[in-house]
Every structure is written in structure tokens, then in C-alpha cells.
Scaffold this active site. Structure first.
Site: not given
Length: 249
Positions: A79, A169, A228
Site C-alpha cells: 500500500s 497531524e 487489500h
């Protein structure tokens, strides 16, 4: 400096996890490959025990991986880690002896995972938070229990206020870059194996031409019975394809 987990001896292989993951995701796969290889599993920037990095673009992450390598190695990425692996092969081909890309293509994907990031950021981080409470807080945006459990591996609980181990963040700010892939005027001429999950739509036939343009020696294969998470859903089928490819080098 990227945190690492190293096992085994022999021809070297580096393993790169996906978004929200860590080196620990490779657990049984790393142990199996370590029977014949020196296997280096890395925590990518802002993941696992590695430092948080405000600049999480693929060239920068590939450079961080290159800095953790002691020389040429086979590189296997899943991924987001697969995109980092492809960027490394295109930018530093002398470091990549062969490349395995698990269920990802060098294309831009829709922003479907941004909801996961926002749901994790919205979990109330109060002292005494339990894993059950955090799971319930995620359930609206992340209905799949297995995906919630995967995300909650990043939650630190204990005395005082809980916290996320990964850099939420930094990841939130980088999502537009992580969903895409840089335009590069390069190609990697080494051997490449691209693995797709049988039930996954991450590698569509329409993407094959783009992959071949960057990686002309590519071979495509399907991991049976998987979505996946090809290496977690069918480890034996995944290794049945990966091990001969690595041994050929």
C-alpha cells in the site's frame, strides 16, 4: 532515523508497511522470510516508533528508507509502503536489487481514507480512556471491526492521558500527497513483482500500462482469496509468490 526490526541472515530484504501501520504488521511474514534472508522491517516516518515528519511526500520518505539501508537490497512494500518502494526504485535504482509491490499502483486514489484520520483525531483523549470506548468512537466512520482494531494498535493507553503513537497531524496534512504519486521522468529496469488482492480494486487493468511504463520488467500476480491486506489475509498464498521471486535474485 527510522526505527527498525531486523531478523535473519542472508540476501537482504527491506519491508515497508502501509498507512497507519508499522514494522510489526510484517510479524509472521518477516519471520518466514528470515529463514533465508536478512529482513529489515522499518517504521516509516510518523509511524510506529519512528520520528514524526511534517514533510511526508514520497521522495522524502524514499530518501529516509535509503538512509536506513546498508547497501543494495530487495524491497517489498504494501500500500503506502509500496508507493515508497516504487519511488525508491525510480530515484535510487542502484539500491534496489528487485522490487515487490503489494496491492497498490503509482496512481492517484480517491480520498476515502481521510475519514479514518478525522475519526482518529476526534477520539476524546481523556485520562482513563479504554480501548472499548475508543473503538466505539471510531465505529461511525470505520464500520469494519478489523479495520478499527488495526487503527487502535496505534493507541497508547495507561497512566495519564492516552495518545496516538503515529503522527496524526502530520498524516492529515500529507493525505493529498499520500493519495497521489509524483510524476517522474525515470524508470526502473530491475525485476518487479506486483501483487493484487483477488477481491481488491486497488490494481485495476487500466493501471497496468502506467506500471509497465515505469517498470518494464514487471510481472503481475494475484493473491487468492484476499482483499487489500494481501499478506495478512493469506500469508501462505502471499509467500508462495514472494519467496520464489526473491530467491531468483
Amino acid at each position: 532515523m527510522l526505527h527498525r526490526v531486523e531478523l535473519g541472515e542472508g540476501p537482504p530484504v527491506v519491508l515497508l508497511h502501509g498507512l497507519f501501520g508499522s514494522a510489526q504488521n510484517w510479524g509472521s511474514i518477516q519471520k518466514r522470510l528470515a529463514a533465508h534472508h536478512r529482513v529489515l522491517a522499518l517504521d516509516l516516518p510518523s509511524h510506529g516508533a519512528s520520528a514524526h515528519d511534517k514533510a511526508m511526500d514520497y521522495p522524502r520518505m524514499a530518501a529516509a528508507v535509503a538512509g536506513a539501508m546498508a547497501g543494495p537490497m530487495a524491497v517489498l512494500g504494501h500500500s503506502m509502503g509500496g508507493k515508497v518502494a516504487m519511488m525508491l526504485a525510480l530515484g535510487r535504482p542502484e539500491l534496489v536489487t528487485r522490487l515487490v509491490v503489494a496491492d497498490i499502483a503509482p496512481v492517484t486514489y480517491p480520498p476515502t481514507l481521510r475519514g479514518y484520520v478525522e475519526a482518529m483525531r476526534a477520539v476524546p483523549m481523556h485520562p482513563g480512556l479504554t480501548r472499548r470506548e475508543a473503538d466505539a468512537a471510531l465505529a461511525g466512520a470505520v464500520p469494519e471491526a478489523g479495520v478499527r482494531a488495526f487503527l487502535l494498535h496505534n493507541l497508547r493507553l495507561g497512566e495519564g492521558a492516552p495518545s496516538w503513537r503515529l503522527g496524526l497531524e502530520e498524516i492529515a496534512a500529507a493525505m493529498p500527497l499520500l493519495e497521489g504519486f509524483p510524476e517522474v521522468a525515470a524508470r526502473y529496469d530491475g525485476p518487479v513483482l506486483v501483487l493484487a488482492g483477488e477481491r481488491s480494486n486497488y490494481i485495476r487493468p487500466a493501471y497496468h500500462a502506467r506500471i509497465r511504463a515505469l517498470f518494464p520488467r514487471v510481472e503481475f500476480a494475484i493473491v487468492p482469496g484476499t482483499g487489500h491486506w494481501v499478506h495478512a489475509e493469506n500469508p501462505a498464498g502471499f509467500l508462495a509468490l514472494v519467496e520464489p521471486f526473491l530467491a531468483a535474485g
